[in-house]
Scaffold this active site. Structure first.
Site, PDB file in Angstrom:
ATOM      1  N   THR A 142       0.858  -1.188   0.000  1.00 28.37           N
ATOM      2  CA  THR A 142       0.000   0.000   0.000  1.00 28.37           C
ATOM      3  C   THR A 142       0.894   1.238   0.000  1.00 28.37           C
ATOM      4  OG1 THR A 142      -1.670  -1.217   1.229  1.00 28.37           O
ATOM      5  CG2 THR A 142      -1.834   1.186   1.274  1.00 28.37           C
ATOM      6  N   PHE A 147      -6.539  -6.156  -1.309  1.00 28.45           N
ATOM      7  CA  PHE A 147      -7.675  -5.896  -0.421  1.00 28.45           C
ATOM      8  C   PHE A 147      -7.962  -7.056   0.525  1.00 28.45           C
ATOM      9  CE2 PHE A 147      -8.249  -3.289  -4.218  1.00 28.45           C
ATOM     10  CZ  PHE A 147      -8.425  -2.036  -3.660  1.00 28.45           C
ATOM     11  N   LYS A 171      -8.232  -9.602   3.654  1.00 21.40           N
ATOM     12  CA  LYS A 171      -8.381  -9.391   5.096  1.00 21.40           C
ATOM     13  C   LYS A 171      -7.597 -10.465   5.819  1.00 21.40           C
ATOM     14  CE  LYS A 171     -12.897 -10.055   4.957  1.00 21.40           C
ATOM     15  NZ  LYS A 171     -13.136 -10.197   3.522  1.00 21.40           N
ATOM     16  N   PHE A 225     -19.046  -3.726   8.611  1.00 24.15           N
ATOM     17  CA  PHE A 225     -18.200  -2.715   9.273  1.00 24.15           C
ATOM     18  C   PHE A 225     -19.002  -1.694  10.065  1.00 24.15           C
ATOM     19  CE2 PHE A 225     -15.108  -4.752   6.765  1.00 24.15           C
ATOM     20  CZ  PHE A 225     -13.903  -4.543   7.411  1.00 24.15           C
ATOM     21  N   GLY A 251      -7.610  -1.632  14.888  1.00 21.08           N
ATOM     22  CA  GLY A 251      -6.155  -1.768  14.971  1.00 21.08           C
ATOM     23  C   GLY A 251      -5.659  -2.456  13.722  1.00 21.08           C
ATOM     24  N   CYS A 304      -3.150  -2.130   8.882  1.00 20.96           N
ATOM     25  CA  CYS A 304      -3.598  -1.328   7.732  1.00 20.96           C
ATOM     26  C   CYS A 304      -4.367  -0.059   8.103  1.00 20.96           C
ATOM     27  CB  CYS A 304      -4.429  -2.197   6.799  1.00 20.96           C
ATOM     28  SG  CYS A 304      -3.422  -3.469   6.019  1.00 20.96           S
ATOM     29  N   LYS A 321      -7.757  -8.761  15.728  1.00 23.11           N
ATOM     30  CA  LYS A 321      -9.064  -9.316  15.372  1.00 23.11           C
ATOM     31  C   LYS A 321      -8.935 -10.832  15.390  1.00 23.11           C
ATOM     32  CE  LYS A 321      -8.595  -9.280  10.327  1.00 23.11           C
ATOM     33  NZ  LYS A 321      -9.229  -8.870   9.086  1.00 23.11           N
TER      34      LYS A 321
HETATM   35  N1  LIG Z   1      -1.422  -7.243   6.183  1.00 30.22           N
HETATM   36  C1  LIG Z   1      -2.519  -6.929   5.502  1.00 30.22           C
HETATM   37  O1  LIG Z   1      -3.634  -7.320   5.844  1.00 30.22           O
HETATM   38  C2  LIG Z   1      -2.412  -6.100   4.251  1.00 30.22           C
HETATM   39  C3  LIG Z   1      -3.515  -6.043   3.376  1.00 30.22           C
HETATM   40  C4  LIG Z   1      -3.405  -5.267   2.225  1.00 30.22           C
HETATM   41  C5  LIG Z   1      -2.233  -4.566   1.978  1.00 30.22           C
HETATM   42  N2  LIG Z   1      -1.198  -4.614   2.845  1.00 30.22           N
HETATM   43  C6  LIG Z   1       0.030  -3.892   2.528  1.00 30.22           C
HETATM   44  O2  LIG Z   1       0.989  -4.815   2.007  1.00 30.22           O
HETATM   45  C7  LIG Z   1       2.301  -4.427   2.414  1.00 30.22           C
HETATM   46  C8  LIG Z   1       2.963  -5.574   3.160  1.00 30.22           C
HETATM   47  O3  LIG Z   1       2.244  -5.810   4.348  1.00 30.22           O
HETATM   48  P1  LIG Z   1       2.477  -7.116   5.247  1.00 30.22           P
HETATM   49  O4  LIG Z   1       1.452  -7.065   6.312  1.00 30.22           O
HETATM   50  O5  LIG Z   1       2.582  -8.298   4.360  1.00 30.22           O
HETATM   51  O6  LIG Z   1       3.932  -6.783   5.840  1.00 30.22           O
HETATM   52  P2  LIG Z   1       4.915  -7.765   6.636  1.00 30.22           P
HETATM   53  O7  LIG Z   1       5.696  -6.884   7.547  1.00 30.22           O
HETATM   54  O8  LIG Z   1       4.165  -8.927   7.184  1.00 30.22           O
HETATM   55  O9  LIG Z   1       5.890  -8.341   5.495  1.00 30.22           O
HETATM   56  C9  LIG Z   1       6.839  -7.570   4.803  1.00 30.22           C
HETATM   57  C10 LIG Z   1       8.002  -8.485   4.463  1.00 30.22           C
HETATM   58  O10 LIG Z   1       8.911  -7.784   3.599  1.00 30.22           O
HETATM   59  C11 LIG Z   1      10.230  -8.183   3.916  1.00 30.22           C
HETATM   60  N3  LIG Z   1      11.206  -7.212   3.369  1.00 30.22           N
HETATM   61  C12 LIG Z   1      11.458  -5.957   3.798  1.00 30.22           C
HETATM   62  N4  LIG Z   1      12.414  -5.387   3.008  1.00 30.22           N
HETATM   63  C13 LIG Z   1      12.753  -6.288   2.069  1.00 30.22           C
HETATM   64  C14 LIG Z   1      13.661  -6.306   0.986  1.00 30.22           C
HETATM   65  N5  LIG Z   1      14.408  -5.240   0.693  1.00 30.22           N
HETATM   66  N6  LIG Z   1      13.750  -7.414   0.228  1.00 30.22           N
HETATM   67  C15 LIG Z   1      13.001  -8.507   0.513  1.00 30.22           C
HETATM   68  N7  LIG Z   1      12.122  -8.558   1.521  1.00 30.22           N
HETATM   69  C16 LIG Z   1      11.990  -7.460   2.311  1.00 30.22           C
HETATM   70  C17 LIG Z   1      10.205  -8.289   5.427  1.00 30.22           C
HETATM   71  O11 LIG Z   1      11.276  -9.086   5.915  1.00 30.22           O
HETATM   72  C18 LIG Z   1       8.836  -8.923   5.665  1.00 30.22           C
HETATM   73  O12 LIG Z   1       8.910 -10.328   5.687  1.00 30.22           O
HETATM   74  C19 LIG Z   1       2.134  -3.158   3.237  1.00 30.22           C
HETATM   75  O13 LIG Z   1       2.288  -2.043   2.403  1.00 30.22           O
HETATM   76  C20 LIG Z   1       0.700  -3.246   3.717  1.00 30.22           C
HETATM   77  O14 LIG Z   1       0.141  -1.986   3.966  1.00 30.22           O
HETATM   78  C21 LIG Z   1      -1.264  -5.391   3.974  1.00 30.22           C
END
Ligand SMILES: NC(=O)c1ccc[n+]([C@@H]2O[C@H](COP(=O)([O-])OP(=O)(O)OC[C@H]3O[C@@H](n4cnc5c(N)ncnc54)[C@H](O)[C@@H]3O)[C@@H](O)[C@H]2O)c1
Length: 436
Positions: free
Chosen positions: A121, A150, A152, A250, A258, A261, A322
């Site tokens: 994101t 998107f 969850k 929602f 929390g 996101c 959650k």
């Molecule tokens: N978690 C969610 O529900 C969700 C949903 C939609 C979008 N997003 C978005 O997706 C993105 C990732 O979220 P997440 O929850 O998966 O994060 P996360 O922290 O669980 O995972 C990120 C991963 O990236 C790795 N990383 C960091 N720098 C790196 C690099 N240079 N090379 C290789 N790997 C690297 C980290 O070690 C980690 O394992 C964010 O921007 C978040 O806003 C998350």
């Protein structure tokens, strides 16, 4: 297709496993050696229903591989997904360091025409920055795509496999046709792929999360007023949610939103507006309401215990932000527990899956119980923070027997008021009259 997914966290791991499941050759690359070591042995770094089977099945079919060698994963791929974190900076803006670092690595290591897909994101304008970072080193043509996710947490595999829609910001025919082919298996029931320009795709993700967060804060505000005027927010919620123009999703009041996101995306969008010399007034209020809401359970506990929690022992049910996840990023339980400890209370906590994560964050300052009943034993009050299924129909007679005082503060309105009255509990919930 040969695909690299850089970042194997909540998003990257789900994307990689689901794309492998539809027959693609996927390499998940991450700089976290422990995470990759575990994944190679089918040990997942997160709890996400159904994901473990998907990872194991596709690894054994040799469609899914994991590596810490990000460069070589990129070199073999025709599509590279960037799925690294975008945590909030001190001023609330999204920290793009990891995304742009990966973009540079892609530029240096791509070995063919490549589609570079941002899944993380990221604020509007990031696609142009990704394009600059890749282009600085690229020796082959490349196409930047914005493909916000998107899913969850807790239902991530299902959400990815059967999305309501797929949003794709793409500005070349090659990018559009590659992405349409990749997503075709997931939209067979007619769900739309919505193509748009890059800034609009980036904005769509923030606007979606901002709208959902707004509904939650709106209901928390209404809940507060319900308490004051003697209305019951649960029936008000049903009353408005059955209006088709509003819908029922929602609208649940609670201890504040929390997770990884909503809090960070709301802050980042507010900051984007400020940077553009404007102000998202509604969203600033959404954030302020949520900050207040995260203190409400502590306030209710304090009231329930006669104005002072010092020396009290409080049982906390639910630590994850959650149900069906072990994610505790910005979890309301953390705010509550920190406030209780600061006020001199002791805390005995239980969560079906997030206790390891909680122990990592809270250490020995909190007692971790093997069951909800054990947590409640000898406690002056029970606080229900996360609506895990196993907390929905507990043995109330047993709870009453093990609690020192029959006090429940319920942040999720899990229990009917008449039942709690009959059972003789002092019961405080959100947006409903207190049984005191
Ligand atoms: N978690 C969610 O529900 C969700 C949903 C939609 C979008 N997003 C978005 O997706 C993105 C990732 O979220 P997440 O929850 O998966 O994060 P996360 O922290 O669980 O995972 C990120 C991963 O990236 C790795 N990383 C960091 N720098 C790196 C690099 N240079 N090379 C290789 N790997 C690297 C980290 O070690 C980690 O394992 C964010 O921007 C978040 O806003 C998350």
């Amino acid at each position: 297709m040969n695909i690299a997914v850089v970042g194997t966290g909540y998003v990257g791991l789900v994307v990689g496993a689901c794309l492998a499941e539809t027959g693609n050759q996927v390499t998940g690359a991450d700089v976290d050696e422990a995470k990759i070591d575990g994944l190679l042995k089918n040990v997942l770094p997160i709890y996400e229903p159904g994901l473990d089977h998907l990872v194991a099945r596709n690894q054994s079919a040799r469609r899914l591989a994991f590596t810490t060698d990000v460069a070589s994963a990129i070199a073999g791929a025709e599509v590279v997904f960037i799925a690294v974190g975008t945590p909030p900076d001190e001023d609330g803006s999204a920290d793009l360091r990891y995304v742009l670092n990966v973009a540079e690595t892609i530029g240096r290591n791509m070995a063919r025409e490549t589609v570079v897909v941002t899944k993380s994101t990221v604020p509007v304008g990031t696609a142009a920055k990704v394009s600059d970072a890749v282009g600085r080193h690229a020796r082959f043509p490349f196409h930047v795509v914005s493909n916000p996710e998107f899913l969850k947490e807790g239902a991530a595999v299902d959400d990815f496999m059967k999305p309501d829609r797929v949003v794709l910001g793409a500005e070349t025919d090659h990018a559009r046709s590659v992405m349409a082919e990749l997503y075709a298996p997931f939209v067979r029931t007619g769900r739309p792929i919505i193509f748009m320009d890059l800034p609009s795709a980036e904005m769509t993700k923030y606007a979606a999360n901002a709208m959902l967060a707004t509904r939650i804060s709106f209901m928390n505000d209404i809940a507060e007023l319900c308490e004051r005027v003697g209305a019951n927010v649960d029936v008000v919620r049903k009353g408005i949610g059955s209006d088709e123009r509003i819908g029922s999703a929602f609208l649940f009041p609670g201890p504040g939103y929390g997770g990884s996101c909503f809090p960070k995306d709301v802050k980042a969008l507010v900051k984007t507006a400020r940077d553009q010399a404007t102000c998202l007034r509604i969203l600033e209020a959404v954030e302020a309401v949520n900050q207040d809401q995260k203190h409400r359970m502590f306030e209710k506990l304090t009231t329930a215990l006669g104005g002072d929690v010092s020396g009290a022992r409080i049982a906390v049910w639910g630590l994850a932000f959650k149900p069906n996840t072990d994610d505790m990023r910005e979890a309301p339980a953390l705010t509550l527990i920190e406030e209780l400890l600061a006020a001199g209370a002791t805390v005995a906590a239980h969560d079906p899956v997030a206790m390891d994560e909680a122990a990592r964050r809270l250490g020995s300052r909190v007692e971790f119980a093997t069951s909800g009943y054990q947590a409640a034993t000898g406690a002056d009050a029970l606080a229900v923070v996360t609506d895990w299924n196993e907390y929905r129909h507990p043995d109330f007679a047993r709870i009453k027997q093990v609690l020192k005082q029959p006090i429940i503060v319920d942040g999720r309105n899990l229990y009917p008021l008449h039942r709690m009255t009959e059972l003789g509990f002092k019961y405080y919930s959100i947006g409903r009259r207190a049984i005191a």
